[in-house]
Design a protein around this motif. Structure first.
Motif, PDB file in Angstrom:
ATOM      1  N   LEU A 248      32.255  34.389  29.078  1.00 53.20           N
ATOM      2  CA  LEU A 248      32.875  35.472  28.317  1.00 53.20           C
ATOM      3  C   LEU A 248      32.041  35.774  27.069  1.00 53.20           C
ATOM      4  O   LEU A 248      31.771  36.943  26.741  1.00 53.20           O
ATOM      5  CB  LEU A 248      34.272  34.990  27.930  1.00 53.20           C
ATOM      6  CG  LEU A 248      35.338  35.939  27.452  1.00 53.20           C
ATOM      7  CD1 LEU A 248      35.462  37.104  28.386  1.00 53.20           C
ATOM      8  CD2 LEU A 248      36.672  35.192  27.386  1.00 53.20           C
ATOM      9  N   ILE A 249      31.615  34.729  26.393  1.00 54.06           N
ATOM     10  CA  ILE A 249      30.813  34.908  25.172  1.00 54.06           C
ATOM     11  C   ILE A 249      29.438  35.490  25.528  1.00 54.06           C
ATOM     12  O   ILE A 249      28.954  36.417  24.877  1.00 54.06           O
ATOM     13  CB  ILE A 249      30.702  33.560  24.414  1.00 54.06           C
ATOM     14  CG1 ILE A 249      32.071  33.212  23.829  1.00 54.06           C
ATOM     15  CG2 ILE A 249      29.619  33.609  23.341  1.00 54.06           C
ATOM     16  CD1 ILE A 249      32.195  31.809  23.289  1.00 54.06           C
ATOM     17  N   LEU A 250      28.852  34.963  26.611  1.00 52.53           N
ATOM     18  CA  LEU A 250      27.549  35.504  27.049  1.00 52.53           C
ATOM     19  C   LEU A 250      27.680  36.993  27.371  1.00 52.53           C
ATOM     20  O   LEU A 250      26.848  37.806  26.956  1.00 52.53           O
ATOM     21  CB  LEU A 250      27.066  34.736  28.291  1.00 52.53           C
ATOM     22  CG  LEU A 250      25.787  35.271  28.927  1.00 52.53           C
ATOM     23  CD1 LEU A 250      24.577  34.964  28.051  1.00 52.53           C
ATOM     24  CD2 LEU A 250      25.561  34.678  30.323  1.00 52.53           C
ATOM     25  N   ALA A 251      28.758  37.346  28.092  1.00 52.22           N
ATOM     26  CA  ALA A 251      28.961  38.750  28.486  1.00 52.22           C
ATOM     27  C   ALA A 251      29.193  39.622  27.255  1.00 52.22           C
ATOM     28  O   ALA A 251      28.691  40.746  27.175  1.00 52.22           O
ATOM     29  CB  ALA A 251      30.141  38.856  29.447  1.00 52.22           C
ATOM     30  N   ALA A 252      29.940  39.113  26.278  1.00 50.85           N
ATOM     31  CA  ALA A 252      30.210  39.891  25.066  1.00 50.85           C
ATOM     32  C   ALA A 252      28.904  40.193  24.330  1.00 50.85           C
ATOM     33  O   ALA A 252      28.717  41.288  23.799  1.00 50.85           O
ATOM     34  CB  ALA A 252      31.154  39.117  24.146  1.00 50.85           C
ATOM     35  N   ILE A 260      34.124  38.354  35.163  1.00 50.19           N
ATOM     36  CA  ILE A 260      34.156  36.898  35.368  1.00 50.19           C
ATOM     37  C   ILE A 260      35.290  36.638  36.351  1.00 50.19           C
ATOM     38  O   ILE A 260      36.460  36.918  36.055  1.00 50.19           O
ATOM     39  CB  ILE A 260      34.362  36.181  34.025  1.00 50.19           C
ATOM     40  CG1 ILE A 260      33.170  36.522  33.115  1.00 50.19           C
ATOM     41  CG2 ILE A 260      34.460  34.671  34.216  1.00 50.19           C
ATOM     42  CD1 ILE A 260      33.514  36.555  31.681  1.00 50.19           C
ATOM     43  N   LYS A 261      34.914  36.136  37.528  1.00 47.42           N
ATOM     44  CA  LYS A 261      35.884  36.037  38.622  1.00 47.42           C
ATOM     45  C   LYS A 261      36.327  34.602  38.856  1.00 47.42           C
ATOM     46  O   LYS A 261      35.659  33.655  38.458  1.00 47.42           O
ATOM     47  CB  LYS A 261      35.261  36.583  39.909  1.00 47.42           C
ATOM     48  CG  LYS A 261      34.946  38.061  39.794  1.00 47.42           C
ATOM     49  CD  LYS A 261      34.996  38.796  41.102  1.00 47.42           C
ATOM     50  CE  LYS A 261      33.996  38.355  42.128  1.00 47.42           C
ATOM     51  NZ  LYS A 261      33.773  39.345  43.183  1.00 47.42           N
ATOM     52  N   LYS A 262      37.450  34.478  39.571  1.00 48.75           N
ATOM     53  CA  LYS A 262      38.012  33.172  39.955  1.00 48.75           C
ATOM     54  C   LYS A 262      38.280  32.289  38.737  1.00 48.75           C
ATOM     55  O   LYS A 262      37.923  31.104  38.724  1.00 48.75           O
ATOM     56  CB  LYS A 262      37.080  32.443  40.934  1.00 48.75           C
ATOM     57  CG  LYS A 262      37.021  33.087  42.303  1.00 48.75           C
ATOM     58  CD  LYS A 262      36.502  32.096  43.305  1.00 48.75           C
ATOM     59  CE  LYS A 262      36.439  32.676  44.685  1.00 48.75           C
ATOM     60  NZ  LYS A 262      35.736  31.866  45.634  1.00 48.75           N
ATOM     61  N   CYS A 263      38.853  32.895  37.693  1.00 48.67           N
ATOM     62  CA  CYS A 263      39.187  32.089  36.511  1.00 48.67           C
ATOM     63  C   CYS A 263      40.691  32.170  36.249  1.00 48.67           C
ATOM     64  O   CYS A 263      41.406  32.892  36.936  1.00 48.67           O
ATOM     65  CB  CYS A 263      38.408  32.598  35.303  1.00 48.67           C
ATOM     66  SG  CYS A 263      38.761  34.306  34.862  1.00 48.67           S
ATOM     67  N   GLU A 285      42.777  40.366  33.923  1.00 49.12           N
ATOM     68  CA  GLU A 285      43.586  40.493  35.140  1.00 49.12           C
ATOM     69  C   GLU A 285      44.126  39.103  35.461  1.00 49.12           C
ATOM     70  O   GLU A 285      43.910  38.164  34.706  1.00 49.12           O
ATOM     71  CB  GLU A 285      42.723  41.000  36.309  1.00 49.12           C
ATOM     72  CG  GLU A 285      42.101  42.360  36.089  1.00 49.12           C
ATOM     73  CD  GLU A 285      43.125  43.495  36.126  1.00 49.12           C
ATOM     74  OE1 GLU A 285      44.186  43.329  36.747  1.00 49.12           O
ATOM     75  OE2 GLU A 285      42.849  44.543  35.506  1.00 49.12           O
ATOM     76  N   LYS A 286      44.790  38.990  36.633  1.00 52.07           N
ATOM     77  CA  LYS A 286      45.419  37.706  36.959  1.00 52.07           C
ATOM     78  C   LYS A 286      44.383  36.571  37.056  1.00 52.07           C
ATOM     79  O   LYS A 286      44.558  35.504  36.483  1.00 52.07           O
ATOM     80  CB  LYS A 286      46.173  37.835  38.276  1.00 52.07           C
ATOM     81  CG  LYS A 286      47.022  36.644  38.606  1.00 52.07           C
ATOM     82  CD  LYS A 286      47.979  36.956  39.750  1.00 52.07           C
ATOM     83  CE  LYS A 286      48.675  35.707  40.228  1.00 52.07           C
ATOM     84  NZ  LYS A 286      47.824  34.856  41.040  1.00 52.07           N
ATOM     85  N   ASP A 287      43.290  36.815  37.798  1.00 45.13           N
ATOM     86  CA  ASP A 287      42.301  35.747  37.932  1.00 45.13           C
ATOM     87  C   ASP A 287      40.876  36.230  37.654  1.00 45.13           C
ATOM     88  O   ASP A 287      39.909  35.716  38.203  1.00 45.13           O
ATOM     89  CB  ASP A 287      42.386  35.079  39.314  1.00 45.13           C
ATOM     90  CG  ASP A 287      42.098  36.061  40.425  1.00 45.13           C
ATOM     91  OD1 ASP A 287      41.895  37.260  40.118  1.00 45.13           O
ATOM     92  OD2 ASP A 287      42.064  35.643  41.589  1.00 45.13           O
ATOM     93  N   SER A 288      40.780  37.242  36.803  1.00 51.28           N
ATOM     94  CA  SER A 288      39.442  37.708  36.413  1.00 51.28           C
ATOM     95  C   SER A 288      39.494  38.324  35.014  1.00 51.28           C
ATOM     96  O   SER A 288      40.569  38.684  34.529  1.00 51.28           O
ATOM     97  CB  SER A 288      38.909  38.725  37.425  1.00 51.28           C
ATOM     98  OG  SER A 288      39.686  39.894  37.341  1.00 51.28           O
ATOM     99  N   ILE A 289      38.331  38.396  34.401  1.00 53.42           N
ATOM    100  CA  ILE A 289      38.227  39.003  33.065  1.00 53.42           C
ATOM    101  C   ILE A 289      37.030  39.951  33.093  1.00 53.42           C
ATOM    102  O   ILE A 289      35.941  39.564  33.548  1.00 53.42           O
ATOM    103  CB  ILE A 289      38.010  37.934  31.971  1.00 53.42           C
ATOM    104  CG1 ILE A 289      39.154  36.904  31.973  1.00 53.42           C
ATOM    105  CG2 ILE A 289      37.893  38.579  30.590  1.00 53.42           C
ATOM    106  CD1 ILE A 289      38.962  35.742  31.006  1.00 53.42           C
ATOM    107  N   LEU A 290      37.248  41.176  32.607  1.00 56.70           N
ATOM    108  CA  LEU A 290      36.157  42.147  32.565  1.00 56.70           C
ATOM    109  C   LEU A 290      35.747  42.351  31.105  1.00 56.70           C
ATOM    110  O   LEU A 290      36.588  42.620  30.247  1.00 56.70           O
ATOM    111  CB  LEU A 290      36.624  43.475  33.176  1.00 56.70           C
ATOM    112  CG  LEU A 290      35.558  44.553  33.266  1.00 56.70           C
ATOM    113  CD1 LEU A 290      34.511  44.204  34.333  1.00 56.70           C
ATOM    114  CD2 LEU A 290      36.196  45.909  33.601  1.00 56.70           C
ATOM    115  N   VAL A 291      34.447  42.199  30.844  1.00 58.01           N
ATOM    116  CA  VAL A 291      33.939  42.431  29.488  1.00 58.01           C
ATOM    117  C   VAL A 291      33.034  43.646  29.550  1.00 58.01           C
ATOM    118  O   VAL A 291      32.088  43.683  30.346  1.00 58.01           O
ATOM    119  CB  VAL A 291      33.111  41.216  28.994  1.00 58.01           C
ATOM    120  CG1 VAL A 291      32.633  41.445  27.568  1.00 58.01           C
ATOM    121  CG2 VAL A 291      33.937  39.943  29.074  1.00 58.01           C
TER     122      VAL A 291
END
Ligand code: UD1
Length: 428
Positions: A248-252, A260-263, A285-291
């Motif tokens: 997440l930090i790298l993507a930011a 970032i999937k399956k989290c 989302e439920k099991d993913s994060i979009l940055v």
């Protein structure tokens, strides 16, 4: 010569895109592997990460007599025979802090254990007094023979007890919780750690017949039983929240749009909130994060204080400091858990960061500063990944030495990072 990473940085550009999958949590899988000792029958595990620490834990288990079958693709079956060695192999146990969690299952099932002082990352003193106090309350005798810590349970069984931890400890909570499942009577653990990995372990043990309530809160109650059987239950390793947070930090810092999937985003709310306040665009989302990163955004500085879960994880302190070097203004970082966890700072300063070191626990980060590529050495597992992030932001080429420290906790990290556009190569 040990492996190293060569990274060609983006020089501050936000270019990464695509999706990256999170693997199973190291700190969850290691405890479930250790739990196999509690069972009369075999146990099956899924989503176990392919990392050095898992190999070391399995080496120790095999060395003492546990059958470990690698079913491939993250699946393992482990069976503990009626009798095992209760002396842990010194060289292996010293390489990994998590070897300490074998203490509970071995002592409660077999009545004895001796082990060296556990090793692992050099991030502070890492005492084991909470373990010694706890097991003495459960009836164990303890002495140090000059080389090994030796624990013995009279008549080979422990009894239930009320244990008040003087501070919350993840591994002490897990170790005593596991031991209490086979102890005689009721155990109450007060001021327990509340990390999600503890909950995952308790849920699995309960599905196999244990009686644990309160895991995930500060008071855990365990009613002991004579034996545990897993039957057809399978331990599903939860996603690694520290890996998720680092991505997440790298993507930011370097992403255009990265998923970032399956989290499990519920395990990382403190980080997502902190980053959102700093101006990072995050969709959960439920099991993913979009940055996603509009180029105009200026990240705001923020203060970070590491705390036990659900507070800010000490394991994300180094990656977060990298983020703060790119925020506009002054941020304070207070590492409250370990006293040796700022060892990466001098290298980061050499890369161009402006950081004042106040004392072994506190730094002030002045941002934003451009970073430039350098040769760095990974001081511990989590700081190792922080250096990967720093060198991806940096201008020019960097070399990260001591990649073993990164391989201990992150499965084939370079392949997953290459897929979202990071220019990273392993040199063997
Ligand atoms: C676990 C994690 C590690 C993470 C840490 C804190 C594993 C294998 N490792 O480590 O990644 O950084 O939690 O979230 O799960 N303490 C004592 N006496 C003891 C035990 C601990 O004083 O007997 C202190 C430690 O020095 C530290 C604090 O308690 O200051 C918390 O440490 P602890 O939660 O035990 O860390 P670990 O379980 O070793």
């Amino acid at each position: 010569m040990p492996d190293r990473f060569i990274i060609n940085g983006l020089g501050g550009k936000k270019k990464l895109s695509g999706s990256i999958e999170v693997k199973g949590a190291k700190n969850a899988a290691l405890k479930a592997l250790a739990a196999s000792i509690l069972f009369k029958d075999g146990i099956a595990l899924k989503n176990v990460p392919d990392i050095e620490d898992v190999k070391r834990m399995n080496d120790i288990l095999e060395e003492i007599g546990v059958s470990v079958i690698d079913e491939k693709r993250g699946k393992y079956t482990l069976t503990t025979p009626q009798k095992v060695k209760t002396d842990l192999p010194t060289d292996l146990a010293q390489r990994m802090r998590a070897s300490i969690v074998l203490l509970g299952p071995l002592l409660s099932r077999f009545g004895a254990v001796s082990l060296p002082h556990p090793g692992g990352c050099v991030i502070g003193e890492r005492p084991i007094d909470l373990f010694i106090d706890g097991f003495e309350k459960m009836g164990a005798q303890y002495f140090h023979d000059g080389k090994q810590h030796v624990f013995k349970a009279p008549k080979k069984t422990l009894h239930g007890a009320t244990i008040v931890f003087k501070k919350p400890s993840v591994t002490a909570t897990e170790t005593l919780m596991m031991a209490a499942t086979l102890a005689h009577g009721k155990t109450i653990l007060k001021n327990s750690a509340q990390e999600p990995e503890i909950v995952a372990l308790a849920e699995f043990l309960n599905a196999c017949g244990a009686k644990i309530s309160g895991a995930g809160t500060s008071t855990i109650e365990i009613i002991g039983s004579k034996s545990l059987r897993s039957g057809r239950e399978v331990y599903q390793t939860p996603p690694d929240r520290i890996e998720t947070g680092s991505f997440l930090i790298l993507a930011a810092l370097t992403g255009k749009k990265v998923e970032i999937k399956k989290c499990d985003p519920t395990h990382l709310e403190i980080l997502t909130e902190t980053l959102k306040h700093s101006g990072v665009h995050i969709d959960v989302e439920k099991d993913s994060i979009l940055v996603s990163n509009p180029t105009s955004v200026k990240f705001q500085p923020t203060d970070v204080e590491t705390r036990e879960y659900p507070g800010f994880p000490t394991d994300l302190q180094a990656p977060m400091t990298i983020f703060l070097t790119q925020a506009h203004g002054q941020s304070h970082v207070f590492e409250t858990i370990f006293e040796g966890r700022l060892a990466y700072v001098p290298d980061l300063i050499r890369m161009g960061a402006r950081i004042d070191v106040c004392d072994p626990h506190r730094i002030i980060v002045h941002g934003p500063t451009a970073l430039s590529g350098r040769e760095v050495k990974s001081p511990d597992l989590r700081a190792g990944l922080a250096f990967v992030i720093a060198t991806v932001i940096a201008k020019g080429q960097s070399v990260i030495h001591n990649v073993y420290n990164i391989d201990r906790g992150y499965e084939r990290i370079e392949e997953r990072l290459q897929a979202i556009g990071v220019n990273i190569e392993r040199v063997t």
